[in-house]
Design a protein around this motif. Sequence first.
Motif, PDB file in Angstrom:
ATOM      1  N   CYS A   1      -7.942  -0.969  -7.114  1.00  0.00           N
ATOM      2  CA  CYS A   1      -8.006  -1.585  -5.788  1.00  0.00           C
ATOM      3  C   CYS A   1      -7.804  -0.524  -4.698  1.00  0.00           C
TER       4      CYS A   1
ATOM      5  N   THR B   1      -6.271  -9.013  -4.819  1.00  0.00           N
ATOM      6  CA  THR B   1      -5.206  -9.323  -3.855  1.00  0.00           C
ATOM      7  C   THR B   1      -4.933 -10.832  -3.817  1.00  0.00           C
TER       8      THR B   1
ATOM      9  N   ARG C   1       0.468  -4.880  -6.535  1.00  0.00           N
ATOM     10  CA  ARG C   1       0.602  -4.658  -5.092  1.00  0.00           C
ATOM     11  C   ARG C   1       1.289  -3.322  -4.824  1.00  0.00           C
TER      12      ARG C   1
END
Lengths: 324, 633
Positions: A123, A136, A208
């Motif tokens: 990502c 996400t 994340r």
Amino acid sequence: MLAFLMRRLLLAIPTLFLISVVVYALLALKPGDPIDELRFGNPGFTHADYERLIKLYGLDKPWYIRYWYWLSRAVRGDFGPSRRYGMPAAEFVFRQRMPNTLLLSGLSLLVAFAVAVPAGVWCALRRHSFVDYAVTTLNFVGISVPVFWLGILLIYVFSVRLGWLPAGSLGTPGVAEQGLGAYVVDRLRHLVLPVLALSSIQMATWTRFMRSSMLEVIHDEYIRTARAKGLPERAVVLKHALRNAILPIITLVALAIPGVFSGAVLTETVFNWPGMGRAIYDAILANDFNVAMVALMFISLWIILCNILADVAYALADPRIRYD
Amino acid sequence: MPSLGPWFLRAFRGLAFLGLLGVWGWNSVFGGPALNNLVIGATQEPDQLNPWEGAADTKENILALLFIGLTYFDVHGNLLPGLATEVPTFANGRLRVFYDEQGRFLRQEVDWTLREDAYWSDGTPITTADVLFTFEVQNHPLIPVTFRTFSNKIQEIIVKDAKNFTIVYKEPNPFYANPSGRIGLARFYDIAPKHIWEPIFREAIREAEAQPEKAAEIITAKFLGADPATGRDPTKVVGSGPFKFAEWVKNQYLRVVRRPDFFLRPPGPMENYVQEVIVRFIIHEPTLLAALFAGELDATDDIALSGYDPTILAAQGGGMFRVEVIPSGFIEMLNFNHFGHPRYGEEGCALARDLLLHDVRTRQAIILAIDREALAAAVFPGAIVSNSFVVRGDVGYNPDLIQWPYDPERARALLAELGWKDTDGNGILDRITPDGRKVEFRLPHVTTPAPFRVRTQELLVEYLAEVGIKLEPTNLPAAVLFSTEFINRGSLCTWPGIIEYAAGGGIGEVPADEISGELWADDPTTPEPLDNVPRRANAFAGSNVRGWVHEEYDRLHFAALNEFDLAKRAEIIKKMQVIVNWELPFIPLYERVEIMMSKVGLANYLAGAAITRTPFWNAWMWGWVERGAVRVY
């Protein structure tokens, strides 16, 4: 480093002692004792029976006397029997429950790590792409959805509606008689849903963290230098960027390791997985003090050790960190 | 941006492969007619299989697969012989009660004969030696047997030969033939195998006596945790029942196989009936239901689905399952704190006194303020409103009681009669106490966090608000709520208002021994006052946790406990209900129901008549119709 390690390990001893006093006192002082459940499960039970059993089990003595008795044996490795299961508490915890917990939580941790690191890197390298947005979004779902609810949802879809996977438990009764292959596949099938549920939060959180950490690192000058030197992109990412970006994840993983031993009571409950989380919860409710004590003390020990381990891992991953 | 695609794709493909491995792994066959076995789902698991110690309905269920007592209840509540050749009665001369010239009880004798064809599952004959050994263990001071209420009544056991014995009681025991430890032998199924347990017992006692400071732990580990109780060595789990122990994977399942030599037989060839029973322990009810609907289970026990809506379950089952709604034998009740009564003086609970909970009009006002029909339907589908401490269907049930209606107007009038009025207009009644304090009617209510009880609290808040009572609900874990430090200390105001729980109300057992045992206050044969009311004076001993006292009730209670004639005993119990029905020491909300589900082809799997309503009472008759099993019930 060695002196640091010794200092931290020595400090662990009084810490563990204090924890044992507090935990034992909390267990002993909470209302209820092992005899109460007999009283309400048997209409013929009289107060004379109650008095007799309280004395017989030694519960008529003050908690600190009982604690001293427990401690004097615990230091010799004797944690007493489980009142509920009639076996040594340590055997129940380490032989019956710990392997199940290690399998489920350990595998969940591995799956979460194995998915989160590449997904976070992916990502970061493809920021604002469709995949980045999709991951996400999934991350927010993973972080927001309670594990027990996700578990029930997974069971409903994959067990009840599709009939693909079992609804819970360690395995199918009697499957071992069908041979090793059948046994292994059966165990794997029973692991899929709980591992998926349990790893979801860590997977989402770590992805994340990995993404943002990688984003910080990937634009640093030493990465540009590495590329200018003509290194292959794989080497730039894996050897230079990832090694620095992964530092925060090391901290998170180290903090998550004690959880591998303490189990996950909600996931274990939903998937009928007999692990440490459920063992501790049941032991406290059923006043099975010896089981609760051995499990909680072991987890406390692990939390202390993992904190030390995290400090050591920092030093290994980042040569600038010294503990002199 | 450089491409890393192939590298990451490989990793993801690897994970996907693992996922597919799980998904495409073959589906194991769990049970049912194909294997001629039966897989039952249960939410509770016994701690161990020791016949002398323990609680929980599940233990009674599991042990019923492995053991049978001297007697058992059939589905209609008839007491039938199990290990015994016949049930002793006055009529067959096996029961004799002796009185002196003044009519005082002298002794009671009960003759038992063990069946000639009764064998332990390892082939050893069941004899009177087993009976004597069981009784010896039951009475040993170091063995933590659950209760000795009935064994303490036994004066001696006279053995005549290998199959005949007489139990001599020194106190009357009208329940001399009932299961669940009422005979005075083992708590679970009366008789344990001597040849298995004796070496364990002797060794544990020898060690415990040698190290008295560790006696409890030695007994726990060496006796309660011995192989016959834990199943670690399957050959040591020896029983008298229809199935033989095979294996027990703790927290997962217990498996038993049919005994071809069991003396009670189903109609037709035994091969037509299930040959193996697996009880799977799944503590989470939704998971258990999912396993049921996914085909992993064939049936549920009588506990697992308590509180579920049978209509919804039937619809979800899609016609594949039979849903049985069973009156449970338990009554859900709101118990008042009576320690505000003047008899307790300063020792009592001041808040209960301020709320006038000891005044019958307060309790009657509260029952009138609650729409129990609507409440029962909302919180426990299938439940029936109760006005007694005995459930319908029991021989002692009194149908002629006041059926307390929902009448908020009458409730308000009764409260006004007691001096309650809303003087400040905040919707909560208040009154001035004799010592000049103004108190509001804020009624604490505590119970466990079970969802149906939390819903009950929500509804009670609404109903009582209508008459000006502010209900203040709290929840405590069952382990805390039922601890002696909490429930037995109502006089110290640990629960100053209402405590809600369920209590047994008969069905096949003896109501005089169940909930009514929590209501009597004083034993007239002892010098101590209020023996059964937990107070500081008696170290909070006793089961009358409410503190309700009624002399006539006590008199009737002891009369019932000494009455051998069932019809006469039932009449006494009916009178006791009239008192309770008016006095309302507690508000009976509803008779609970239990829900059982089983596949439609399963024959003879139905709730029994004992108080636990266990479906395990006739396990030897379970079978699949498509395998040739005959439906007897």
